[in-house]
Design a protein around this motif. Structure first.
Motif, short mmCIF file in Angstrom:
data_model
loop_
_atom_site.label_atom_id
_atom_site.label_comp_id
_atom_site.label_asym_id
_atom_site.label_seq_id
_atom_site.Cartn_x
_atom_site.Cartn_y
_atom_site.Cartn_z
N LEU A 36 0.81 -1.21 0.00
CA LEU A 36 0.00 0.00 0.00
C LEU A 36 0.84 1.27 0.00
O LEU A 36 0.34 2.34 -0.31
CB LEU A 36 -0.92 0.01 1.22
CG LEU A 36 -1.92 -1.14 1.34
CD1 LEU A 36 -2.74 -0.99 2.61
CD2 LEU A 36 -2.85 -1.17 0.13
N TRP A 37 2.12 1.13 0.35
CA TRP A 37 2.97 2.31 0.49
C TRP A 37 3.98 2.42 -0.64
O TRP A 37 4.98 3.13 -0.52
CB TRP A 37 3.69 2.25 1.84
CG TRP A 37 2.74 1.96 2.95
CD1 TRP A 37 2.60 0.79 3.64
CD2 TRP A 37 1.73 2.83 3.46
NE1 TRP A 37 1.58 0.87 4.54
CE2 TRP A 37 1.03 2.12 4.46
CE3 TRP A 37 1.35 4.14 3.18
CZ2 TRP A 37 -0.04 2.66 5.17
CZ3 TRP A 37 0.30 4.69 3.89
CH2 TRP A 37 -0.38 3.96 4.86
N SER A 38 3.73 1.75 -1.74
CA SER A 38 4.59 1.89 -2.91
C SER A 38 4.49 3.32 -3.43
O SER A 38 3.51 4.02 -3.15
CB SER A 38 4.18 0.90 -3.99
OG SER A 38 2.86 1.18 -4.44
N PRO A 39 5.47 3.80 -4.17
CA PRO A 39 5.45 5.20 -4.61
C PRO A 39 4.17 5.62 -5.31
O PRO A 39 3.67 6.73 -5.10
CB PRO A 39 6.67 5.28 -5.54
CG PRO A 39 7.61 4.24 -5.02
CD PRO A 39 6.72 3.11 -4.55
N ARG A 40 3.62 4.76 -6.15
CA ARG A 40 2.41 5.15 -6.90
C ARG A 40 1.19 5.23 -6.01
O ARG A 40 0.29 6.05 -6.25
CB ARG A 40 2.15 4.16 -8.04
CG ARG A 40 1.01 4.57 -8.98
CD ARG A 40 0.78 3.54 -10.07
NE ARG A 40 0.12 2.36 -9.56
CZ ARG A 40 -1.21 2.22 -9.48
NH1 ARG A 40 -2.01 3.21 -9.87
NH2 ARG A 40 -1.75 1.11 -9.03
N LEU A 41 1.12 4.41 -4.96
CA LEU A 41 -0.09 4.31 -4.14
C LEU A 41 0.00 5.06 -2.83
O LEU A 41 -1.02 5.24 -2.17
CB LEU A 41 -0.39 2.83 -3.86
CG LEU A 41 -0.71 1.95 -5.07
CD1 LEU A 41 -0.90 0.51 -4.63
CD2 LEU A 41 -1.95 2.47 -5.80
N ARG A 42 1.21 5.49 -2.43
CA ARG A 42 1.38 6.02 -1.07
C ARG A 42 0.44 7.19 -0.77
O ARG A 42 -0.28 7.20 0.23
CB ARG A 42 2.83 6.44 -0.86
CG ARG A 42 3.14 6.88 0.57
CD ARG A 42 4.56 7.38 0.68
NE ARG A 42 5.51 6.33 0.29
CZ ARG A 42 6.42 6.47 -0.67
NH1 ARG A 42 6.48 7.61 -1.36
NH2 ARG A 42 7.24 5.48 -0.96
N ALA A 43 0.45 8.19 -1.62
CA ALA A 43 -0.36 9.39 -1.36
C ALA A 43 -1.85 9.04 -1.37
O ALA A 43 -2.62 9.54 -0.54
CB ALA A 43 -0.06 10.47 -2.40
N MET A 44 -2.27 8.17 -2.30
CA MET A 44 -3.68 7.79 -2.37
C MET A 44 -4.09 7.02 -1.12
O MET A 44 -5.19 7.21 -0.59
CB MET A 44 -3.94 6.96 -3.62
CG MET A 44 -5.40 6.58 -3.81
SD MET A 44 -5.71 5.83 -5.42
CE MET A 44 -5.59 7.25 -6.49
N THR A 45 -3.20 6.15 -0.63
CA THR A 45 -3.51 5.39 0.58
C THR A 45 -3.67 6.32 1.77
O THR A 45 -4.64 6.23 2.53
CB THR A 45 -2.40 4.36 0.86
OG1 THR A 45 -2.33 3.43 -0.22
CG2 THR A 45 -2.65 3.61 2.14
N VAL A 46 -2.72 7.24 1.95
CA VAL A 46 -2.78 8.18 3.08
C VAL A 46 -4.03 9.03 3.00
O VAL A 46 -4.77 9.21 3.98
CB VAL A 46 -1.52 9.06 3.12
CG1 VAL A 46 -1.66 10.16 4.17
CG2 VAL A 46 -0.28 8.22 3.42
#
Length: 457
Positions: free
Chosen positions: A14-24
């Motif tokens: 969930l904290w990969s570069p592409r998904l990190r901001a969206m997850t947070v």
């Protein structure tokens, strides 16, 4: 390597570069929705006294619930036709506007209007967030993302009421509403870059019958509001209101849920039904526990609240655990385990009615019920997305949450009516409501094997 393969390789967690901001951003929005839902209950008595609006107290809760029902259906239609981006942005706009109106209100009527607007925004957001998970996250990460959503409810459930109380006492009740937009806007801005990549995922006209669905949703919302109001009344008047509300829901709600819902048809109809049964079981027991422990076992309000906290924490543990299971034996494994825990746990809570039985047994039973909810909720959310074509994820996510919300509202109203039936609540009424809760869990356990769709001919 193709773009899709590169993205899949990058999305290890969930904290990969592409998904990190969206997850947070997504988890932050869920936390804000949870905080506001829980904090308002703490602040509302002070609000009603300050604005001299006790006559509209029930409508301040029933109004946003009704508008949220309509918004869930509208958001599902919108997400399927245009992707989740418009529904997300409009949801935040309605949510923040409603909070601002409520926080600045000088009369209870204005505050109710703000709450209705806020509830509409919450409904749009809740469905859009589910669709974002379906569109942006690979299948192997969805259970973890829904576990993160569940955890996002835990912290507000632990600190939300106390924090709201401190805000009301030291800053004033208006800040319970006005402080949230300061976090909501940055949260959605974090999601925005990822939303741009999803903007073209769907661009079609709303399906035939969409307007009729919104109409049925308005009927269901009005019935839910009447049910909420009736549950707070007493005597024959309450029975009449609840009867009319249930008739309205019976006429409207099946038209908003998957075909075959009432007969527990295999696949998605059963998934939606299990979510409603689990919600009814857990909420039906949860509303009884503080009253039962305080009256029958002499618990203080703080002590009874800590028992509910045990259930919230074990819910989080169950969510975390199911997110770490690589591959369940079958689609029904986690729902079965969750519903078994819910049935056993809600039934075990009734042990507190026996004076010779240590109350720790009831507390442990409630922890088991919470564990079951943690196992069940994310797994049903994942199944809903798996059983939905991309163009139907909005509608089906809407149905899942709609069934959940309306089941909870129904059991709350009926539980309130049972507890108010006699001169005062007692062991018989507590046992009756807990038996219904355990029965809902047991019925779900019997039906859990039907979450798998019928085999193709």
């Amino acid at each position: 390597m193709t773009i899709a393969a590169t993205a899949a390789a990058e999305d290890r967690d969930l904290w990969s570069p592409r998904l990190r901001a969206m997850t947070v951003g997504s988890v932050a929005l869920v936390s804000l929705l949870a905080f506001e839902a829980l904090a308002v209950g703490t602040a509302m008595p002070t609000v009603a006294r300050s604005l001299n609006g006790l006559g509209l107290y029930a409508l301040a809760f029933g109004g946003p619930f009704a508008s949220g029902v309509v918004a869930m259906v509208a958001s599902g239609i919108w997400c399927d036709a245009r992707g989740p981006r418009p529904a997300m942005w409009h949801g935040v706009a309605w949510f923040v506007t409603g909070l601002a109106v409520a926080g600045a209100a000088t009369s209870m009527g204005t505050l109710v209007v703000g709450r209705v607007v806020q509830g509409f925004g919450s409904g749009l957001l809740s469905v859009a967030l589910y669709v974002i998970v379906g569109h942006a996250y690979p299948e192997r990460l969805r259970r973890r993302m829904f576990a993160a959503f569940a955890a996002a409810w835990v912290v507000p459930s632990l600190v939300g009421p106390a924090l709201a109380g401190l805000i009301v006492e030291h800053l004033g009740w208006r800040w319970v509403f006005l402080a949230v937009p300061a976090v909501a806007v940055p949260a959605v801005l974090l999601i925005q870059p990822g939303l741009r990549t999803l903007a073209g995922a769907a661009s079609t006209r709303p399906p035939v019958g969409a307007l009729a669905r919104v109409g049925w949703a308005c009927g269901a919302g009005a019935s839910a509001a009447l049910l909420h109001y009736g549950g707070q009344q007493r005597g024959a008047y309450a029975v009449g209101l609840i009867g009319v509300a249930l008739a309205g829901m019976l006429a409207c709600v099946p038209r908003l849920l998957p075909p075959g819902f009432l007969r527990a048809a295999r696949g998605l109809p059963t998934v939606v039904g299990l979510r409603g049964l689990a919600s009814a079981a857990f909420v039906g027991a949860e509303v009884v526990i503080p009253l039962m422990l305080s009256r029958e076992r002499g618990f203080t309000p703080t002590g009874a609240g800590l028992v509910l906290t045990v259930g919230a924490l074990s819910w989080s543990v169950g969510s975390w655990f199911q997110g770490r299971i690589a591959a369940p034996r079958s689609a029904a494994s986690l729902p079965r385990a969750g519903l078994a825990c819910i049935a056993v746990g809600t039934a075990g809570v009734a042990s507190a009615l026996l004076p010779g039985v240590p109350v720790a047994l009831a507390v442990s039973a409630w922890a088991v019920a919470g564990l079951g909810m943690g196992l069940l909720y994310p797994s049903l959310s994942v199944l809903t997305l798996e059983l939905s074509a991309p163009a139907e994820q909005g509608r089906n996510s809407s149905a899942l949450q709609l069934g959940d919300s309306l089941a909870a509202a129904t059991v709350l109203a009926l539980t309130g009516a049972v507890l108010a039936a006699g001169s005062s609540p007692g062991p018989v009424s507590y046992a009756a409501t807990l038996a219904v809760a355990a029965g809902c869990g047991l019925l779900g356990l019997v039906l859990a094997g039907r979450v798998t769709p019928p085999a193709a001919p």
